[in-house]
Design a protein around this motif. Structure first.
Motif, PDB file in Angstrom:
ATOM      1  N   SER A  49      -3.367   2.558  -2.601  1.00 31.49           N
ATOM      2  CA  SER A  49      -4.236   1.980  -1.927  1.00 31.49           C
ATOM      3  C   SER A  49      -4.943   0.995  -2.836  1.00 31.49           C
ATOM      4  CB  SER A  49      -5.550   3.100  -1.424  1.00 31.49           C
ATOM      5  OG  SER A  49      -6.088   3.447  -2.608  1.00 31.49           O
ATOM      6  N   ARG A  50      -5.751   0.128  -2.114  1.00 33.60           N
ATOM      7  CA  ARG A  50      -6.372  -0.989  -2.693  1.00 33.60           C
ATOM      8  C   ARG A  50      -7.234  -0.608  -3.870  1.00 33.60           C
ATOM      9  NH1 ARG A  50      -5.920  -5.587  -3.373  1.00 33.60           N
ATOM     10  NH2 ARG A  50      -7.657  -6.774  -4.210  1.00 33.60           N
ATOM     11  N   GLN A  51      -7.523   0.513  -4.154  1.00 39.35           N
ATOM     12  CA  GLN A  51      -8.533   1.224  -5.170  1.00 39.35           C
ATOM     13  C   GLN A  51      -7.693   1.690  -6.183  1.00 39.35           C
ATOM     14  OE1 GLN A  51      -9.571   1.654  -1.771  1.00 39.35           O
ATOM     15  NE2 GLN A  51     -10.880   0.173  -1.941  1.00 39.35           N
ATOM     16  N   ARG A  73       1.426   2.955 -13.219  1.00 36.56           N
ATOM     17  CA  ARG A  73       0.062   1.989 -13.818  1.00 36.56           C
ATOM     18  C   ARG A  73       0.672   0.510 -13.707  1.00 36.56           C
ATOM     19  NH1 ARG A  73      -0.551   4.927 -18.486  1.00 36.56           N
ATOM     20  NH2 ARG A  73       0.545   3.194 -19.691  1.00 36.56           N
ATOM     21  N   ASP A  74       1.838   0.200 -14.278  1.00 38.85           N
ATOM     22  CA  ASP A  74       2.367  -1.311 -14.305  1.00 38.85           C
ATOM     23  C   ASP A  74       2.323  -1.807 -12.818  1.00 38.85           C
ATOM     24  OD1 ASP A  74       4.668  -1.187 -17.047  1.00 38.85           O
ATOM     25  OD2 ASP A  74       2.419  -1.354 -16.860  1.00 38.85           O
ATOM     26  N   MET A  75       2.920  -1.122 -11.855  1.00 40.58           N
ATOM     27  CA  MET A  75       2.842  -1.642 -10.453  1.00 40.58           C
ATOM     28  C   MET A  75       1.566  -1.806  -9.813  1.00 40.58           C
ATOM     29  SD  MET A  75       5.898  -1.978  -9.559  1.00 40.58           S
ATOM     30  CE  MET A  75       6.601  -2.288 -11.279  1.00 40.58           C
ATOM     31  N   MET A  76       0.511  -0.978 -10.377  1.00 40.43           N
ATOM     32  CA  MET A  76      -0.658  -1.119  -9.587  1.00 40.43           C
ATOM     33  C   MET A  76      -1.263  -2.332 -10.241  1.00 40.43           C
ATOM     34  SD  MET A  76      -2.279   2.221  -8.955  1.00 40.43           S
ATOM     35  CE  MET A  76      -1.658   4.023  -8.470  1.00 40.43           C
ATOM     36  N   MET A  77      -0.998  -2.637 -11.557  1.00 48.11           N
ATOM     37  CA  MET A  77      -1.781  -3.723 -12.042  1.00 48.11           C
ATOM     38  C   MET A  77      -1.192  -5.020 -11.798  1.00 48.11           C
ATOM     39  SD  MET A  77      -2.150  -3.686 -16.309  1.00 48.11           S
ATOM     40  CE  MET A  77      -0.616  -4.270 -16.611  1.00 48.11           C
TER      41      MET A  77
END
Lengths: 194, 561
Positions: A49-51, A73-77
């Motif tokens: 999600s966006r959050q 973590r990397d992907m979200m970042m």
């Protein structure tokens, strides 16, 4: 390429009899960083999600928990930092990352170097269509509360990183039949014995 | 453990959840995965196809090499089953097995061949993926499967020409997933093989011209076609068509399309250089795009397109890009510019100007060997010494934060400071510089908090050299005799001693540097050894020839006293 070849031979079952060697292999792979199996279309598929909450993760290569967490973590970042109308493709390490935003969810797939990124966009789109057809106007809540169904649909559509079924109808039919089978068994088993 | 229990349960719902748990929580490295091998084996022979499919799916997702070896014959049996639902799943499971255990590929070859003739798209797709995998692993298998090219062409033709089929249609294209997979297989089969490539030429031309490119789907198929055409031994007309399609992609409004166009052009820039040059203008325009991914691709492609004929215009673009590019691309741009300048510089002065420009805009991101390289370049162009030193002096006056620039400037001022004072120079307008100002500039560098210790070292040595060239009075050197940094302290003490005890040698020691030969790592050692041999400290005292200062190619003579 050579790297991968030696690793595949390192996975030889004849050698990996004892857990001791398995652990050593695990250590070596850990030391060598991320070891990816060769020639898969998709390495992983993530929904978040966006959050920054992870809603679905499908891994098509064996990775340790630590490595998985790092990738997430990397992907979200990377993905959450992208401005709205930017290109859907990124380069990350030696992989191509394809992502698409649908409402509040980001669909993110990691591809090999020689894969077709535009087709991956279509794959993501097809998956969303399948979810939509199954849940009827799907939203993030559907995926949160019925995540096992989302996984089942994914398993009918993709397998081992490759597309399994190219027809929307066929996927829908198999899901229906599987659900019926599940219910029938449950009904049968939970029927009170008079 | 719970997963293992649930998988073994006879109820479908529990099995389903158990297998899901196994796929998510277990992987092949864990011991528990071996425990479910038996369950999978049993389920593979179950009468219910959905239970079979659960087992197949789990095996394909997390099957270890051992499990694969055990269950391969079962999978082969299922490949020949009559149920297309099971067949397609078995095909992809076989793909996984082949990836894990290469030798088992032999087992599936025959079955794969027969699966191509199926009607069901899912099965055909699975078969194509399996064949692709087998061919990529083993060149013998590749030879054998070349015979299937006509069949594949037939299937493709069917897909392209056939009427509307609602089942597989995506925005007017019939089963694009299958089309792309077949194109990829054709690419592998046609590589380095004239006969196979000939067989596909017509088909590829047809797909390239007939596919609708308004939607992403169509572009995906076109993209794959272009990649295939460029990879096999296609005829030249077809290649031109492919490059034109890429050119069209470049002009597309959609960023994604432009991105992949540049990615593909990058692949062929080595072989079809001229064709890509035609699109240079568009590519350079993409440098100004807002998107970071597109910028990165445009940068790589632009650097590959630099040649002797377009160096001036390209460099202008690249330099303006450097001043506005995102920080993560700066060092790549800087090194790319240096390489290009080195290969294609039209004149020495242009070369030096370009390097100075890069140092002023992105000095912090250049590599370490830039400084000695630049110094070597400057010493080689003796006629431009005056011009260079004037320019560097002016740069130093305006900004002393960029370390590489400051280092080079200090070195030059040290070497050619007398040229600054004479003031006459053809290339740039003459400015009379007083000797005090020169020393002031160096002193500012020495005392600035922005200067790194190595920069201070440069400045100190430069000040020393100026003692022979400009003025006799250089007392700043002694201040650094008590500096915290050992390097600087040592230098300061040595230089001080040069003033006091060895004043007669000072002129000889601080003579102008000879022209540096750029041949090997140790080249500077050779030069400075020659220099220091003319200086004998004391008869009998061991002479220590040029110690490399800071380990890089910097030339400063250190006489150990």
């Amino acid at each position: 390429m050579n790297n991968v070849a030696t690793l595949e031979s390192a996975h030889d079952p004849a050698v990996s009899e004892s857990t001791g060697i398995l652990r050593l292999q695990g250590l070596i792979t850990g030391l060598q960083g991320f070891i990816w199996a060769a020639y898969k279309m998709m390495r992983f598929l993530l929904l978040f999600s966006r959050q920054g909450k992870l809603r679905l993760q499908k891994w098509f290569t064996p990775l340790t928990d630590r490595e998985k967490k790092k990738v997430i973590r990397d992907m979200m970042m990377l993905v959450l930092a992208r401005p709205p109308r930017s290109c859907n493709f990124l380069q990350w390490r030696d992989l191509k990352i394809v992502y698409k935003r649908y409402a509040s969810l980001y669909f993110c797939a990691g591809l090999e170097d020689k894969d077709n990124e535009l087709l991956a966009l279509e794959v993501l789109h097809r998956y969303v269509e399948l979810l939509d057809k199954y849940f009827g106007n799907v939203c993030e809540l559907d995926i949160i509360f019925n995540f096992e169904k989302a996984y089942f649909i994914l398993d009918e559509f993709l397998m081992g990183g490759e597309i399994l079924e190219t027809s929307k109808l066929a996927v829908g039919v198999s899901m229906e039949e599987a659900d019926t089978l599940q219910e029938t068994m449950e009904e049968y088993m939970s029927k009170p014995a008079y | 453990m719970e997963c293992v229990r649930m998988i073994a349960s006879p109820r479908y719902s529990e099995k389903r959840v158990g297998y899901l748990g196994a796929m998510m929580l277990l992987d092949e490295k864990q011991d528990a995965s071996l425990l479910i091998t038996n369950s999978i084996k049993n389920d593979l022979s179950n009468s219910n196809q959905y239970i079979q499919s659960l087992a197949l799916c789990t095996l394909a997702c997390m099957g270890s090499a051992e499990m694969c070896r055990d269950l391969a014959p079962e999978i082969d049996r299922l490949l020949r089953a009559s149920n297309s639902y099971i067949k397609k799943k078995a095909a992809l499971c076989a793909v996984h097995i082949v990836r894990k255990v290469h030798d088992l590929g032999e087992l599936f070859t025959k079955a794969a061949r027969s699966l191509l003739t199926e009607k069901n798209h899912g099965v055909v797709h699975g078969a194509v993926v399996l064949i692709t995998e087998l061919c990529e692993r083993n060149s013998e298998t590749l030879e054998r499967f070349r015979k299937t090219v006509p069949d594949l062409v037939q299937i493709m033709k069917g897909l392209v020409i056939s009427g509307y089929s609602p089942d597989h249609d995506v925005a007017g294209i019939s089963d694009p997933f299958l089309q792309v997979r077949i194109l990829r297989l054709l690419r592998i089969l046609g590589r380095n093989n004239e006969a196979a490539s000939d067989a596909m030429n017509d088909l590829l031309a047809q797909v390239a011209t007939n596919t609708d490119s308004t939607k992403t789907v169509g572009n995906a198929v076109l993209y794959e076609t272009v990649l295939t055409v460029l990879d096999i031994k296609s005829e030249s007309g077809l290649r031109v068509l492919a490059v034109n399609i890429l050119g069209r992609f470049l002009l597309n409004n959609d960023r994604n399309i432009r991105y992949i166009a540049m990615t593909s052009l990058q692949k062929i820039v080595g072989t079809d250089h001229n064709a890509v040059q035609r699109h240079r203008g568009t590519i350079v325009d993409c440098l100004k795009d807002q998107d970071a991914s597109v910028k990165r691709r445009a940068l790589e492609l632009s650097l590959a397109l630099v040649s002797a004929s377009n160096i001036r215009s390209m460099m202008k673009e690249l330099l303006s890009f450097l001043s506005s590019c995102p920080p993560e691309l700066r060092s790549q741009t800087a090194s790319g510019i240096f390489n290009a300048a080195e290969r294609y510089a039209p004149s020495q002065r242009w070369h030096i100007d370009t390097i100075l420009h890069v140092l002023t805009t992105a000095g912090g991101d250049v590599r370490d060997e830039t400084v000695p390289n630049l110094i070597q370049l400057i010493t080689n162009t003796s006629e431009l010494h005056c011009y260079t030193v004037h320019k560097l002096y002016r740069a130093l006056l305006s900004d002393i934060s960029q370390q590489p620039l400051v280092q080079v400037a200090c070195w030059c001022i040290g070497e050619y400071g007398d040229l600054l004072l004479t003031g006459e120079c053809q290339e740039t307008e003459p400015v009379q510089v007083h000797r005090d100002y020169v020393l002031d500039v160096l002193e500012t560098v020495l005392q600035s908090h922005m200067s790194s210790p190595s920069t201070r070292g440069f400045a100190l040595t430069a000040t020393m050299k100026l003692s022979t060239r400009i003025t006799e009075n250089v007392d700043i050197v002694s201040i650094y005799g008590s500096c915290i940094d050992v390097e600087l302290q040592q230098r300061a003490v040595e230089y001080n001693a040069l003033f006091k005890k060895y004043d007669h040698m000072r002129a000889a020691v601080l003579e102008r540097m000879p022209v540096i030969e750029k041949n090997s790592q140790g080249h500077t050692n050779g030069e400075t050894i020659k220099e220091s041999q003319t200086v004998k400290v004391k008869p009998g005292e061991p002479q220590q020839p040029a110690n490399q200062v800071q380990g890089d190619g910097k030339n400063s003579v250190r006489v150990t006293l």
